[in-house]
Write a protein that holds these residues in place. Structure first.
Motif, PDB file in Angstrom:
ATOM      1  N   ARG A 196       5.404   7.640   1.642  1.00 46.81           N
ATOM      2  CA  ARG A 196       5.094   7.435   0.218  1.00 46.81           C
ATOM      3  C   ARG A 196       6.432   7.167  -0.463  1.00 46.81           C
ATOM      4  N   SER A 197       6.608   5.975  -0.986  1.00 47.71           N
ATOM      5  CA  SER A 197       7.862   5.756  -1.717  1.00 47.71           C
ATOM      6  C   SER A 197       7.556   5.172  -3.084  1.00 47.71           C
ATOM      7  N   LYS A 228       1.962  -1.134   2.564  1.00 47.48           N
ATOM      8  CA  LYS A 228       0.866  -1.444   1.645  1.00 47.48           C
ATOM      9  C   LYS A 228       1.221  -0.943   0.250  1.00 47.48           C
ATOM     10  N   MET A 229       0.956  -1.795  -0.763  1.00 46.26           N
ATOM     11  CA  MET A 229       1.127  -1.378  -2.157  1.00 46.26           C
ATOM     12  C   MET A 229      -0.156  -0.670  -2.577  1.00 46.26           C
ATOM     13  N   MET A 230      -0.048   0.601  -2.948  1.00 40.98           N
ATOM     14  CA  MET A 230      -1.274   1.372  -3.141  1.00 40.98           C
ATOM     15  C   MET A 230      -2.083   0.961  -4.375  1.00 40.98           C
ATOM     16  N   PHE A 236       2.431  -6.087   3.287  1.00 39.68           N
ATOM     17  CA  PHE A 236       3.584  -6.950   3.576  1.00 39.68           C
ATOM     18  C   PHE A 236       4.301  -6.398   4.797  1.00 39.68           C
ATOM     19  N   GLU A 237       5.100  -7.271   5.441  1.00 40.47           N
ATOM     20  CA  GLU A 237       5.933  -6.789   6.531  1.00 40.47           C
ATOM     21  C   GLU A 237       7.365  -6.684   6.039  1.00 40.47           C
ATOM     22  N   VAL A 238       7.954  -5.498   6.251  1.00 34.69           N
ATOM     23  CA  VAL A 238       9.302  -5.256   5.744  1.00 34.69           C
ATOM     24  C   VAL A 238      10.298  -6.173   6.460  1.00 34.69           C
ATOM     25  N   THR A 239      11.095  -6.910   5.690  1.00 38.96           N
ATOM     26  CA  THR A 239      12.097  -7.771   6.304  1.00 38.96           C
ATOM     27  C   THR A 239      13.473  -7.114   6.280  1.00 38.96           C
ATOM     28  N   ALA A 281       0.958   0.691   6.082  1.00 40.85           N
ATOM     29  CA  ALA A 281      -0.349   0.039   6.100  1.00 40.85           C
ATOM     30  C   ALA A 281      -1.232   0.602   7.205  1.00 40.85           C
ATOM     31  N   GLN A 282      -0.610   1.021   8.313  1.00 38.88           N
ATOM     32  CA  GLN A 282      -1.411   1.530   9.428  1.00 38.88           C
ATOM     33  C   GLN A 282      -1.719   3.013   9.312  1.00 38.88           C
TER      34      GLN A 282
END
Lengths: 600, 378
Positions: A196-197, A228-230, A236-239, A281-282
């Motif tokens: 959770r950030s 995932k944006m709650m 999104f995949e973190v780059t 997300a998972q």
């Protein structure tokens, strides 16, 4: 990154404009060697020129420092900067939520101001440890004892151990750092829990896309992780993740308690909303962090290019600004008087000013803006309700059942000698006093409930001029109330000028209408025919002024065959005419559109 | 003779006994420089010799050309006649101010071939003349005018100014009536414009110049049109009136976009689609002529678009108007094509009218001529 969570301190600085927040931040960076003296541009935290000029911080930034404390250990200090203006109180609250402690910086000669007070209350609500710092003790007018007394009396904090500093002179910096280490609690949270950030800010980077500035509350985050944006459920995949050193520096992971940034090929800052929670997300968290709110524009105005051909440029510029400012709203609109432009929504007046100035400065645009408006809730006689933020959409009075307008609670702090004039001002602004509180024998807090529309009109300016700049103001929205509002139209030779219409309280319509008609008379040049300036409510004319017809525009003589001189004069006249807007047959200069914005 | 190019010629005499309070023309009170200046001017004139021009109209303006002595006038005109072909039927005008004219000078001027006299009277009230800083009285004008007639001048213009500080419409009407009693062939009525660099301008800035209201000023103009046309004068240009056939031919060259050369300090020329002018400063002019035989300060090539604009707004100053045919002959294009939208707009505004041959200013168009001219600019 071997510093354990117990030795992390996340803190922010609460201060009024000019009380020295940026300078203090600079000194902390210098002292901890985060940035060398030489390399340091004055006031790293305020990046935009505009902010520097106004001495205010508009958008939050963050910076990370390593400090070896007197106990011999290295501590990781994250300073999260907060915007200092009332328009951004929600952003401030999210920045505070990312911290465990706050430095309350008070100018030793000025004492506490309304905005500081509001933000300190926000910090207390977020359970932050507050460390009072009395700054600018080097000034001859400094009265640290009085500043301490104010902190104790107004906020109820023990200020006896307040740290005395002069950020300018570099005094007391070490004491501040030690206090942060000793008093601010280390962050809680567990790296084993689902991620959770908290997003406390964001920016747009042309390579990385929208970048979220985050405080990790639980769990950890790494590159290539699916997030995932709650609030929206978007994934999104973190780059890239990283920390502020103070420039962005990529790291392999961030875990609970830490502060950094997350990039994930996000195209728009709309998807990195301040206050939102990023989770895995998972393995998503069950509950988002509390306090998220969608940024809602409160003030609207029309923005038009002074020259019609600049429309595309304005559109592009607004688009670019929006990439890094999710709270800026705009959509195309058109006006009979001004042509094609945009309806723009802002968090508040300062936000509007800032956007307008950036458009003019950074994008070289010459703008005409229409009078700012709040959102009115209008119930029609058929029972339907509509939101109106544009006078053009104001319904026919016969179809209106009732109108509600947004109200705020305004807190004004001021020296006692100005109480009379300020109370008078608040009365004029349709305010009703809730209470008056003496801070000490010299200063007082007035609390009023008043319409937001009155604040956005000219309350700031009026307050400034009536208190010689000694008052400070804070306000928060308290809801909608019924009001007797009307639409005031301005007519030129019988034709309504849509760009000059605005919504105003019935009791003020007459005087405002008269004032505007008088002002327009001054700025509209004489033309070949008489120009009637009328102010009207519904179909009823409430004020009229006349611009007398010009009687002649002719050169009697071109002497000795000097045609060039005559031609130059004609060219000058033509140039002047080109800068005017044609409304019906009347030539209207740009200043006319400013006339409704502010009144003397 | 056929190969000779016909031009208008202007000679500038930039000297006055005293500069008037409203005047921003190139003129100086340093009369001691006259001999030096005339020497340079004569040199500039004699340069024309090689060009084989034929002068159709000659205009000696100022300043006050009649501040020159009889000898000076004599030798100036002599050089002119020697250096350049002056057509037999040429109009040769000289500007004169009352107070600088004597019977002898008038007779000499007549003998030297000058056939048109332009007298600056400006107003018939001595108090107004004083405000303007004029050096003469109405009475001097009266005797000068009679002397001019006696000397044989049968083509005389009188210059008037309206909109003067302290001038009432009644004052101006009296001026008109009084001037009419002398039956001049030509009357110019110029609206006062307060120009930078003048005493009037200074006074205006100090708030000491009380001008008639716009309404009064226009009343004077309209009264002039009414009275003068009633008396048989043709209102042929915005500010000019004449008996039939007595228009100022030299000024017509400006308005009909013909070529002209201006000699002397600050004089303007239009030749070969170029506009150029001499240094307005006396010393600069004199030095340049002595060093390089030319004193041109600046040359501007006029593009075709600008030529069209200038052609139109100069022609529209004439009440007869702008000839569609003349435009087509000069530019090989129909004026209605080039200025379709401008013409359309101006007609709708009631400032311009059209018949089969001409466009011309309407009565309101005369008051707002600049608004009309502006529309023709590129």
């Amino acid at each position: 990154m071997s510093i354990p969570r117990e030795r992390i301190r996340n803190f922010c600085i609460i201060a009024h404009i000019d009380h020295g927040k940026s300078t203090l931040a600079d000194r902390l960076l210098e002292y901890t060697g985060t940035i060398s003296n030489r390399k340091m541009e004055e006031q790293v935290l305020d990046k935009m020129d505009l902010e520097k000029e106004r001495g205010i911080t508009i958008k939050a930034k963050a910076v990370r420092m390593i400090y070896r404390a007197d106990d011999g250990y290295d501590y990781l200090l994250n300073l999260i900067d907060t915007p200092g203006h009332v328009d951004f109180s929600y952003e401030v609250s999210r920045s505070l939520a990312a911290c465990e402690g706050a430095l309350l910086v008070v100018d030793a000669s000025q004492g506490i101001e309304a905005q500081t007070l509001a933000n300190t209350y926000l910090a207390l609500e977020n359970n932050l440890e507050i460390i009072p710092v009395i700054n600018k003790i080097d000034l001859a007018s400094a009265d640290p004892e009085e500043a301490k007394r104010e902190i104790e009396e107004i906020i109820g904090l023990d200020a006896q151990n307040a740290i005395l500093t002069s950020a300018k002179e570099g005094q007391g910096i070490k004491e501040v750092l030690e206090a942060i280490v000793k008093l601010v609690p280390p962050p809680e949270g567990s790296s084993d829990k689902p991620l959770r950030s908290l997003i406390f800010d964001s920016m747009y980077d042309s390579y990385k896309g929208a970048v979220a500035f985050v405080r990790i509350m639980d769990g950890s985050i790494r590159p290539r992780q699916l997030i995932k944006m709650m609030s929206t459920g978007k994934t999104f995949e973190v780059t890239e993740i990283g920390v502020f050193n103070p420039d962005m520096q990529p790291v392999d992971y961030l875990e609970a308690g830490q502060v950094g940034y997350v990039a994930a090929s996000i195209k728009n800052v709309i998807d990195t909303r301040v206050g939102d929670t990023i989770t895995d997300a998972q393995k998503p968290a069950k509950q988002a962090l509390p306090g998220y709110r969608k940024a809602v524009p409160m003030v609207f105005c029309g923005m038009y290019p002074a020259e019609g051909e600049e429309y595309e440029n304005l559109k592009e510029a607004l688009g670019k600004l929006q990439l890094s400012d999710a709270s800026l709203f705009f959509e195309p609109e058109s006006s009979a008087a001004l042509g094609f432009g945009f309806r723009c929504g802002f968090l508040g007046l300062l936000h509007m000013d800032v956007v307008q100035e950036r458009l003019e400065r950074e994008y070289n645009l010459n703008l005409i803006t229409t009078a700012p408006s709040v959102i009115y809730k209008i119930t029609k006689t058929d029972g339907s309700t509509i939101d109106v933020d544009n006078p053009t959409n104001f319904p026919n009075p016969a179809e209106i059942e009732c109108i509600e307008e947004p109200y705020v609670e305004a807190s004004i702090m001021l020296p006692t000698e100005y109480v009379g004039p300020v109370m008078e001002l608040c009365q004029e602004k349709r305010g009703s006093m809730k209470n008056m509180e003496y801070i000490n024998e010299r200063r007082v807090i007035l609390r009023y409930e008043m319409p937001l529309s009155e604040i956005i009109y000219d309350l700031f300016d009026q307050l400034k001029s009536r208190t010689r700049g000694y008052a400070s103001l804070d306000y928060e929205l308290i809801g909608y109330r019924k009001s007797d509002m009307v639409k005031l139209d301005i007519l030129l030779n019988g034709e309504v000028v849509d760009a000059l219409s605005f919504i105003v309280h019935k009791d003020k319509a007459y005087s405002r209408g008269r004032q505007i008609a008088e002002k327009l008379k001054e700025v509209i040049p004489r033309q070949m025919f008489e120009v009637a300036i009328q102010a009207a409510i519904g179909g009823k004319i409430i004020a009229r002024e006349t611009v007398r017809a010009l009687r002649k525009n002719v050169l009697a003589k071109c002497y000795g065959g000097d045609i060039t001189r005559k031609k130059k004069l004609l060219e000058k006249q033509k140039e002047g005419k080109k800068r005017m807007r044609q409304i019906g047959s009347v030539q209207v200069p740009q200043e006319a559109f400013m006339a409704v914005l502010k009144m003397e | 003779m056929k190969s000779m190019k016909t031009i208008g010629l202007y000679l500038h005499i930039p000297f006055c006994i005293k500069k008037c309070n409203y005047c921003d023309f190139t003129s100086y009170e340093s009369l001691e420089q006259v001999p030096e200046y005339l020497a340079a001017l004569k040199k500039e004139i004699s340069n024309l010799e090689k060009h084989k021009f034929s002068v159709n109209t000659l205009y000696i303006g100022g300043g006050t050309p009649t501040v020159l002595s009889e000898n000076q006038l004599f030798s100036l005109l002599n050089v002119l006649h020697k250096s350049i072909h002056i057509a037999k039927e040429a109009e040769i005008s000289i500007e004169a101010n009352p107070g600088t004219l004597t019977r002898e000078k008038l007779c000499l001027l007549k003998k030297l071939g000058i056939n048109r006299l332009s007298i600056g009277l400006q107003a018939c009230q001595n108090s107004l003349l004083q405000t303007m800083g004029r050096i003469h009285t109405v009475e001097e004008f009266e005797s000068n005018f009679e002397a001019a007639r006696d000397a044989g001048f049968d083509n005389i213009n009188v210059d008037l100014i309206f909109g003067l500080p302290g001038q009432s419409p009644e004052d101006f009407e009296k001026t008109l009536t009084h001037v009419l009693s002398f039956s001049p062939e030509h009357i110019s009525c110029y609206a006062l414009s307060v120009e930078e660099g003048t005493k009037f301008y200074e006074w205006q800035k100090e708030g000491r110049l009380v001008l008639p209201s716009d309404d009064e000023e226009r009343k004077m103009y309209h009264k002039a049109i009414e009275i003068l046309t009633h008396e048989g004068y043709e209102h042929y240009e915005i500010s000019n009136f004449s008996l039939p056939g007595r228009e100022c031919r030299h000024n017509l060259t400006y308005w009909t976009y013909e070529e002209y050369l201006g000699l002397g300090a600050g004089a303007h020329s239009f030749f070969d689609n170029k506009r150029f002018y001499n240094h307005p400063g006396l010393s600069e002019y004199i030095e340049s002529i002595n060093m390089s035989s030319s004193a041109i300060a600046n040359i501007e090539l006029i593009s075709e678009k600008e030529q069209q604009a200038e052609f139109c707004f100069m022609a529209l100053r004439l009440l007869k108007g702008l000839s569609k045919d003349a435009f087509k002959r000069r530019f090989n294009r129909e004026i209605t094509q080039v200025y379709e939208s401008a013409i359309d707009k101006l007609k709708k505004q009631g400032l311009l009218q059209e018949n089969s041959e001409y466009f011309r200013l309407t009565a309101p168009g005369l008051d707002f001529a600049n608004a009309v001219f502006m529309e023709f600019l590129p």
